[in-house]
Design a protein around this motif. Sequence first.
Motif, PDB file in Angstrom:
ATOM      1  N   ILE A  74       5.491  20.805  -5.750  1.00 12.07           N
ATOM      2  CA  ILE A  74       6.389  20.359  -6.821  1.00 12.07           C
ATOM      3  C   ILE A  74       6.027  18.948  -7.270  1.00 12.07           C
ATOM      4  O   ILE A  74       5.957  18.658  -8.468  1.00 12.07           O
ATOM      5  CB  ILE A  74       7.859  20.446  -6.363  1.00 12.07           C
ATOM      6  CG1 ILE A  74       8.281  21.918  -6.274  1.00 12.07           C
ATOM      7  CG2 ILE A  74       8.776  19.661  -7.294  1.00 12.07           C
ATOM      8  CD1 ILE A  74       9.562  22.156  -5.500  1.00 12.07           C
ATOM      9  N   ARG A  75       5.799  18.052  -6.314  1.00  9.62           N
ATOM     10  CA  ARG A  75       5.404  16.675  -6.675  1.00  9.62           C
ATOM     11  C   ARG A  75       4.114  16.677  -7.488  1.00  9.62           C
ATOM     12  O   ARG A  75       3.978  15.962  -8.474  1.00  9.62           O
ATOM     13  CB  ARG A  75       5.232  15.825  -5.418  1.00  9.62           C
ATOM     14  CG  ARG A  75       6.523  15.299  -4.851  1.00  9.62           C
ATOM     15  CD  ARG A  75       6.287  14.231  -3.803  1.00  9.62           C
ATOM     16  NE  ARG A  75       5.489  14.681  -2.680  1.00  9.62           N
ATOM     17  CZ  ARG A  75       5.977  15.301  -1.595  1.00  9.62           C
ATOM     18  NH1 ARG A  75       7.261  15.539  -1.502  1.00  9.62           N
ATOM     19  NH2 ARG A  75       5.186  15.671  -0.623  1.00  9.62           N
ATOM     20  N   ARG A  76       3.151  17.490  -7.073  1.00  6.75           N
ATOM     21  CA  ARG A  76       1.876  17.556  -7.801  1.00  6.75           C
ATOM     22  C   ARG A  76       2.063  18.156  -9.186  1.00  6.75           C
ATOM     23  O   ARG A  76       1.429  17.718 -10.149  1.00  6.75           O
ATOM     24  CB  ARG A  76       0.850  18.378  -7.011  1.00  6.75           C
ATOM     25  CG  ARG A  76       0.105  17.563  -6.027  1.00  6.75           C
ATOM     26  CD  ARG A  76      -0.657  16.528  -6.778  1.00  6.75           C
ATOM     27  NE  ARG A  76      -1.207  15.552  -5.889  1.00  6.75           N
ATOM     28  CZ  ARG A  76      -1.946  14.537  -6.294  1.00  6.75           C
ATOM     29  NH1 ARG A  76      -2.208  14.370  -7.569  1.00  6.75           N
ATOM     30  NH2 ARG A  76      -2.410  13.681  -5.453  1.00  6.75           N
ATOM     31  N   LEU A  77       2.913  19.155  -9.306  1.00  8.92           N
ATOM     32  CA  LEU A  77       3.207  19.711 -10.631  1.00  8.92           C
ATOM     33  C   LEU A  77       3.853  18.654 -11.515  1.00  8.92           C
ATOM     34  O   LEU A  77       3.619  18.611 -12.718  1.00  8.92           O
ATOM     35  CB  LEU A  77       4.113  20.937 -10.517  1.00  8.92           C
ATOM     36  CG  LEU A  77       3.441  22.214 -10.029  1.00  8.92           C
ATOM     37  CD1 LEU A  77       4.475  23.270  -9.689  1.00  8.92           C
ATOM     38  CD2 LEU A  77       2.445  22.731 -11.055  1.00  8.92           C
ATOM     39  N   GLY A  78       4.656  17.794 -10.912  1.00 15.53           N
ATOM     40  CA  GLY A  78       5.264  16.692 -11.656  1.00 15.53           C
ATOM     41  C   GLY A  78       4.228  15.760 -12.249  1.00 15.53           C
ATOM     42  O   GLY A  78       4.389  15.260 -13.361  1.00 15.53           O
ATOM     43  N   VAL A  79       3.144  15.550 -11.528  1.00 19.36           N
ATOM     44  CA  VAL A  79       2.064  14.694 -12.027  1.00 19.36           C
ATOM     45  C   VAL A  79       1.326  15.384 -13.174  1.00 19.36           C
ATOM     46  O   VAL A  79       0.964  14.750 -14.159  1.00 19.36           O
ATOM     47  CB  VAL A  79       1.078  14.338 -10.885  1.00 19.36           C
ATOM     48  CG1 VAL A  79      -0.146  13.622 -11.413  1.00 19.36           C
ATOM     49  CG2 VAL A  79       1.774  13.502  -9.818  1.00 19.36           C
ATOM     50  N   LEU A  80       1.124  16.684 -13.039  1.00 23.33           N
ATOM     51  CA  LEU A  80       0.359  17.435 -14.049  1.00 23.33           C
ATOM     52  C   LEU A  80       1.209  17.925 -15.212  1.00 23.33           C
ATOM     53  O   LEU A  80       0.687  18.379 -16.220  1.00 23.33           O
ATOM     54  CB  LEU A  80      -0.304  18.655 -13.397  1.00 23.33           C
ATOM     55  CG  LEU A  80      -1.291  18.386 -12.278  1.00 23.33           C
ATOM     56  CD1 LEU A  80      -1.764  19.697 -11.660  1.00 23.33           C
ATOM     57  CD2 LEU A  80      -2.473  17.580 -12.776  1.00 23.33           C
ATOM     58  N   GLY A  81       2.526  17.830 -15.099  1.00 20.26           N
ATOM     59  CA  GLY A  81       3.413  18.512 -16.027  1.00 20.26           C
ATOM     60  C   GLY A  81       3.700  17.859 -17.350  1.00 20.26           C
ATOM     61  O   GLY A  81       4.278  18.493 -18.225  1.00 20.26           O
ATOM     62  N   ARG A  82       3.331  16.618 -17.528  1.00 20.48           N
ATOM     63  CA  ARG A  82       3.636  15.942 -18.793  1.00 20.48           C
ATOM     64  C   ARG A  82       3.048  16.743 -19.963  1.00 20.48           C
ATOM     65  O   ARG A  82       1.877  17.067 -19.980  1.00 20.48           O
ATOM     66  CB  ARG A  82       3.066  14.534 -18.785  1.00 20.48           C
ATOM     67  CG  ARG A  82       3.421  13.727 -20.019  1.00 20.48           C
ATOM     68  CD  ARG A  82       2.924  12.316 -19.891  1.00 20.48           C
ATOM     69  NE  ARG A  82       3.677  11.577 -18.901  1.00 20.48           N
ATOM     70  CZ  ARG A  82       4.776  10.877 -19.161  1.00 20.48           C
ATOM     71  NH1 ARG A  82       5.233  10.816 -20.379  1.00 20.48           N
ATOM     72  NH2 ARG A  82       5.408  10.236 -18.214  1.00 20.48           N
ATOM     73  N   ALA A  83       3.915  17.072 -20.910  1.00 14.87           N
ATOM     74  CA  ALA A  83       3.549  17.806 -22.128  1.00 14.87           C
ATOM     75  C   ALA A  83       3.052  19.225 -21.836  1.00 14.87           C
ATOM     76  O   ALA A  83       2.351  19.811 -22.639  1.00 14.87           O
ATOM     77  CB  ALA A  83       2.511  17.039 -22.937  1.00 14.87           C
ATOM     78  N   ARG A  84       3.404  19.770 -20.678  1.00 17.02           N
ATOM     79  CA  ARG A  84       3.037  21.149 -20.340  1.00 17.02           C
ATOM     80  C   ARG A  84       4.316  21.965 -20.224  1.00 17.02           C
ATOM     81  O   ARG A  84       5.028  21.891 -19.231  1.00 17.02           O
ATOM     82  CB  ARG A  84       2.281  21.207 -19.005  1.00 17.02           C
ATOM     83  CG  ARG A  84       0.908  20.602 -18.971  1.00 17.02           C
ATOM     84  CD  ARG A  84      -0.212  21.551 -19.315  1.00 17.02           C
ATOM     85  NE  ARG A  84      -0.135  22.883 -18.789  1.00 17.02           N
ATOM     86  CZ  ARG A  84      -0.968  23.363 -17.868  1.00 17.02           C
ATOM     87  NH1 ARG A  84      -1.907  22.612 -17.357  1.00 17.02           N
ATOM     88  NH2 ARG A  84      -0.849  24.610 -17.481  1.00 17.02           N
TER      89      ARG A  84
END
Length: 157
Positions: A74-84
């Motif tokens: 979840i933390r890693r998805l938070g890093v990759l998630g901007r504008a996704r």
Amino acid sequence: SYLVEAEALRTLGRMKEPGLMSLFKGYLKKESWNDILRCAALDAIGSLQLAESVSILKEHSRYGYHPNVRMTAIRRLGVLGRARDDIQTHLVSLLSDKYLLVQLAVVRALGAFADERVTEALMKYTTGDLDGRLKRAAEEAVRKIRKGMEQEFPTAK
């Protein structure tokens, strides 16, 4: 030591070498105390920022994996998630998880986006008969998002 091995994986991940993906995926199958090696492998996979990284992280954020693994994903998805949108939608769906620490990780990840579209989902967790930690985290996330939006789009005076 698992801790040394885990830190080596994270360091390799920061090299952003796509050829290491198979090594990291192999570590997703390894057993270790508190799933520290799986968590390190997910950190490394997230660092690669490949299209495959997102699907692996989404899979490991779902119910059925050790909570530490889920929270790392979840933390890693938070890093990759901007504008996704796909990542934001996935994380919003995890807000209803029954495990408080997973909910907290999701709230913090959504707060990192500074995307106003997730504030409605977060607002539902600022009131009601919920754990105080979750309420505070949701309030902080909403404040952070709104502050980020004000900085990005200042109002004319």
